[in-house]
Design an enzyme around this catalytic site. Sequence first.
Site, mmCIF file in Angstrom:
data_model
loop_
_atom_site.group_PDB
_atom_site.id
_atom_site.type_symbol
_atom_site.label_atom_id
_atom_site.label_comp_id
_atom_site.label_asym_id
_atom_site.label_seq_id
_atom_site.Cartn_x
_atom_site.Cartn_y
_atom_site.Cartn_z
ATOM 1 C CE1 TYR A 1 -4.288 -2.127 4.679
ATOM 2 C CE2 TYR A 1 -3.650 0.114 4.111
ATOM 3 C CZ TYR A 1 -3.992 -1.168 3.730
ATOM 4 O OH TYR A 1 -4.038 -1.497 2.397
ATOM 5 C CB SER B 1 -0.904 -0.001 1.237
ATOM 6 O OG SER B 1 -1.528 1.242 1.425
#
Length: 337
Positions: free
Chosen positions: A152, A127
């Site tokens: 995350y 990501s």
Amino acid sequence: MNILVTGAAGFIGYHVAKKLLARGDTVTGFDNLNPYYDVSLKQARLDQLSSQPGFHFVKGDLADAGAVQSLFGAEPYDRVIHLAAQAGVRYSLTNPEAYMQSNLVGFLNILEACRHAQTPHLAYASSSSVYGLNAHFPFSVHDNVDHPVSLYAATKKANELMAHTYSHLYGLPTTGLRFFTVYGPWGRPDMALFLFTRAILAGEPIRVFNHGRMRRDFTYIDDIVQGVIRVADRIAEPNADWDGAAPDPGTSPAPYRVYNIGNHTPVELERFIEIIEQALGKTAIRENLPMQPGDVPATCAEVEDLRRDVGFAPATPLETGVARFIEWYRDYYGADA
């Protein structure tokens, strides 16, 4: 080829599996259909895939080592495209345990399975969130990314480190794909485009964080899919010029690579909202809010490595992609302007 796609009921996984089937590959989809968002949308994606020859679905959880071992024991895979994960920056602030199980335990199970099955290549989702406090712009895979600002992001950075370890120890070719704000038809209901479209059509206010003073490198799903498949086809190789005295974070003397997949065109949130308004023919009611914890003010992908190695870089204009999403949204939900 015979390809395993984890997270096949998810937004990106669905589109990747669909494209692989269209080119003639056999695809096994793996997903746990968790209720992080509307399960009926996930099921509808699966129904689309199941109607095509060459697709086989297995329901299971990444954190269940036995389920993953059974998946790999059933047949060998020429490629594993690992897209399943617990997504969402904001959700990680209130439900951290979900990220430990899916993104860390689950990823370890995939690595172990690929190692023992001698999978020729593992491509996996990372990501843009890994860049965290990095202020060098645009974001480059050759930058250090040791300061994440959400759990995350930390799990995605951990995935890259875990993958490198397996590439180094066991010669498992791995490639990480740092996605930048993916959007498009069949998108996730927790993402801004989906949330804004639904609220504007309903005449409800949209929540605009940091008072709209954020920039995002919005990347259309078809471009993401093209990049994922091209990268998966190209097995990661060692960098013969890698120097431990000046280590390059994006490559390694092991068969390991990391790529950005982004549009390289950051757009102000205010402009993003304007494009949605124009496509819908309706004006948004704004609720301006401060920056959310875990967010970053801007993202932009440096994509020269991707362009050099696989001959492709995303380029779909935001206006085009938003119009396609809204066309899908109105068709799927029967939403009346």
